[in-house]
Scaffold this active site. Structure first.
Site, PDB file in Angstrom:
ATOM      1  N   SER A 538       0.843  -1.193   0.000  1.00 33.51           N
ATOM      2  CA  SER A 538       0.000   0.000   0.000  1.00 33.51           C
ATOM      3  C   SER A 538       0.884   1.251   0.000  1.00 33.51           C
ATOM      4  O   SER A 538       1.645   1.451  -0.948  1.00 33.51           O
ATOM      5  CB  SER A 538      -0.960  -0.042   1.195  1.00 33.51           C
ATOM      6  N   ASP A 623      -9.770  -3.984  -5.213  1.00 34.39           N
ATOM      7  CA  ASP A 623      -9.170  -3.141  -4.172  1.00 34.39           C
ATOM      8  C   ASP A 623      -9.836  -1.766  -4.141  1.00 34.39           C
ATOM      9  O   ASP A 623      -9.915  -1.077  -5.156  1.00 34.39           O
ATOM     10  CB  ASP A 623      -7.668  -2.995  -4.448  1.00 34.39           C
ATOM     11  N   HIS A 658      -8.045  -5.083  -1.121  1.00 33.09           N
ATOM     12  CA  HIS A 658      -6.821  -4.560  -0.520  1.00 33.09           C
ATOM     13  C   HIS A 658      -6.178  -5.528   0.471  1.00 33.09           C
ATOM     14  O   HIS A 658      -4.973  -5.587   0.589  1.00 33.09           O
ATOM     15  CB  HIS A 658      -7.146  -3.238   0.184  1.00 33.09           C
TER      16      HIS A 658
END
Length: 686
Positions: A538, A623, A658
């Site tokens: 991320s 995501d 995610h």
């Protein structure tokens, strides 16, 4: 290795993006559409390429998966906690992927009531996540949220715990969390904007009514803020919180008056953060008011909550970050961080009794308060772990100072913590600042530069990366790897200033710190550039993107999970989930100063013709935090720009978001891919 397989080359369709009289050309902008079959075909082609190129590691991946799974106790359960007449337990059964949530009335010997068996609920779903379990005060109703797509949009439902029946009402597009008023029939919940996925509305639902009758209680108009609702620990007040990266505001209402009007606790003031706890006629406020960067604790009467009534209890300290408080009937427990480590201070309300710290011996560790829902108790539940010590749940008697280990994470097999050494070492950054690193390795390591070394970091949002224990990591350590967490600026590991010095127009410190840590472990002989690997996900994937552009020669391989690499395009598009709320972290690129600064590091905008290390990039099609097209476009650009033939893989989970796969063991398959990638480069075959 198979060299005859052709890597996919994405079609070039130049797209102009102009801001501040500056034009960027995005050749792969067309990938920004998950509904387009051509996009799906391209992602599938990249997946097929990855699968073919790594086919020779498939057996090893399976072995790694089984090895990591074998260390985990399959029929495991949490330490029960007691709340409002019931013990609550989360447990797993052998061979099953999902948790079972249950409770027992008044005694652990009582009959088990299964609230949710997620294994049954997840049948037929490729992804399943249940969150926000919230039981009414009469113990009859439970609200919960379910996500079967992995976009963090939860459908909220209510179950009758007496009859087992589900309410016919399903509320979509929620955060999954909710809270009951004291009347046991009014449920408050937060909903998300359909486009941006920002939690912007608080609604009120009455049992037995339709969704159409739900009342909008609060709408957060500022698109840089999110909103949520909860009941504080004393159960007297319902609290609506509104928060951005740097500012907070709360509204309160007596829980026994659900149809009353919420009132503002203290109006928002830009860059003033606070949070509130209630106890015995007073609110306790943790805040950075008046430039208290490391926060201080204040108190006010429950009927006079404005800032003018706040009185200081614990002053601001330059060297100590106040991270949180837990309030009990006779004690205040204060979580502090100094010199990069957490300390827990016990302070009796009785002024005649002295405050003291819980003793922790290790050089580097992580300690944290656990589930402490009961007010009237002298027992503090806390957790403890370190890089070589499995996590423990401990009950500590704050009066007698005796502790009882309720549970230590069981590691199956031949694990012995004494076979592993943990250290804290310090690298010197470009500007002279000392950066701590927590490292762990198998006993007998020699500093001869030949050890494979995995360096991990995050470095954003003030999120501190704790030195934690991991059973999966043992598969690295047992094969000679050293593992390190670099506590770089942008996190809050060394206090609030550590965060301030790694964001906005100071963001380059985050990247330079990581590079300095890499240079240090090479200089000290822990490893060499031929054996050094970097990993981040991320915002940590952004970090990976920057360091491979700036110092690609330092690393043999890089793992970038769901990486935030198309910084400029994303931050200029305020329809993408999360964008506007991020301005306080990265800057608002609609302002030229921030545009120029962000452009200086945005990974995709700084890819150049040079040699890049071996790279494994992973993402999820659904995501909601970092859209799949960021890593997809980045890999497409790297493919045509890089000047060597080192490995470059894009691995897209076509069914996840995610957080990756949802099953308890499915996530291990993703870890085994990452480990196999590094082992292959190191020539480790089993």
């Amino acid at each position: 290795m198979s060299k005859h397989i052709q890597a996919p080359v994405a079609t070039v369709r130049p797209h102009e993006l102009t801001a501040h009289n500056h034009t960027r050309i995005d050749n792969y902008f067309w990938l920004n559409n998950r509904e387009d079959q051509e996009v799906i075909d391209y992602l599938n082609a990249e997946n097929a390429y990855y699968e073919a190129e790594t086919a020779h590691t498939k057996t090893f991946q399976t072995d790694l998966f089984e090895e990591m799974k074998s260390r985990i106790k399959e029929d495991d359960s949490s330490v029960p906690y007691f709340y409002n007449g019931y013990y609550y337990i989360t447990r797993f059964e052998k061979g099953k992927d999902y948790p079972i949530f249950s409770r027992k009335k008044e005694s652990l010997e009582a009959k088990e009531e299964i609230m949710f068996d997620c294994n049954v609920m997840a049948e037929g779903q490729s992804y399943f996540h249940l969150r926000g379990i919230n039981v009414s005060e009469d113990n009859q109703w439970v609200a919960f949220g379910v996500d079967t797509v992995s976009r963090r949009e939860y459908t909220l439902q209510v179950k009758n715990l007496i009859t087992g029946e589900l309410s016919p009402v399903s509320i979509e597009k929620t955060t999954g969390s909710s809270t009951w008023a004291a009347d046991n029939k009014t449920l408050f919940y937060s909903r998300k904007d359909e486009v941006t996925l920002r939690a912007d509305k608080i609604y009120k639902h009455k049992l037995g009514t339709s969704i159409e009758q739900d009342v909008l209680v609060y709408f957060e108009e500022d698109d840089t803020f999110d909103t949520h609702i909860f009941k504080e620990k004393s159960r007297k007040y319902l609290v609506i919180g509104s928060e951005s990266t740097l500012t907070s505001e709360y509204r309160i209402l007596e829980s026994n008056n659900p149809d009353g009007a919420f009132r503002i606790f203290q109006e928002r003031v830009r860059e003033v953060e606070y949070n509130i706890s209630h106890y015995d006629g007073h609110f306790y406020i943790m805040t950075n008011l008046d430039e208290a960067d490391n926060f201080k604790l204040m108190q006010c009467p429950e009927n006079k909550t404005g800032v003018e009534h706040w009185v200081e209890l614990i002053p601001h300290r330059e060297e100590v970050l106040l991270e949180g408080v837990d309030i009990f009937k006779d004690y205040l427990v204060i979580s502090e961080r100094s010199n990069g480590l957490v300390h827990l201070r016990i302070q009796p309300w009785d002024k005649n009794k002295e405050a003291y710290y819980l003793p922790f011996e290790s050089e580097t560790y992580n300690a944290y308060t656990g589930t402490n829902l009961d007010f009237d108790t002298e027992i503090l539940r806390y957790g403890y772990q370190s890089m070589n010590t499995p996590s423990s749940v401990i009950d500590f008697n704050m009066r007698t100072r005796e502790k009882e280990v309720k549970k230590e994470q069981e590691v199956l097999g031949t694990f012995d913590k004494n076979n592993y050494v943990e250290e804290r070492i310090w690298a010197t950054a470009k500007d002279g600042v000392k950066i701590p690193m927590s490292i762990v390795y198998k006993k007998g390591m020699k500093k001869d530069g030949t050890n494979p070394f995995l360096q991990y970091a995050y470095g954003s949002y003030g999120y501190s990366m704790e030195p934690y224990f991991s059973t999966t990591r043992l598969s690295l350590l047992d094969r000679g790897f050293i593992y390190a967490i670099a506590h770089i600026r942008g996190g809050e590991d060394m206090g609030r200033q550590w965060y301030e010095d790694g964001k906005l127009l100071e963001k380059w410190n985050t990247f330079d710190d990581f590079i300095a840590c890499s240079e240090y472990v090479i200089a000290e002989g822990y490893t060499s550039a031929e054996h050094l690997y970097a990993e981040g996900g991320s915002a940590g994937g952004l970090l990976m993107g920057v360091v491979v552009n700036k110092r690609p020669e330092l690393y043999n391989g890089v793992i970038a999970q769901v990486p935030f690499v198309d910084v400029m395009t994303t931050m200029l598009d305020d329809t993408i989930p999360l964008t506007t709320g991020e301005y306080d972290e990265w800057g608002n690129p609609n302002e030229k100063e921030y545009y120029d600064y962000m452009l200086s590091y945005s990974p995709i905008d700084n890819v150049v013709a040079q040699d890049y290390p071996n790279m494994y990039v992973s993402t999820g099609l659904h995501d909601s935090q970092v859209q799949y097209w960021e890593p997809a476009k980045w890999v497409a650009k790297l493919r045509v720009m890089k000047t060597n033939d080192k490995q470059l893989y894009l691995d897209t989970n076509m069914e996840a978001g995610h957080g990756g796969a949802s099953g308890r063991f499915e996530a291990l398959k993703e870890v085994s891919k990452e480990f196999a990638f590094m082992f292959d480069l190191e020539g480790i075959k089993e």
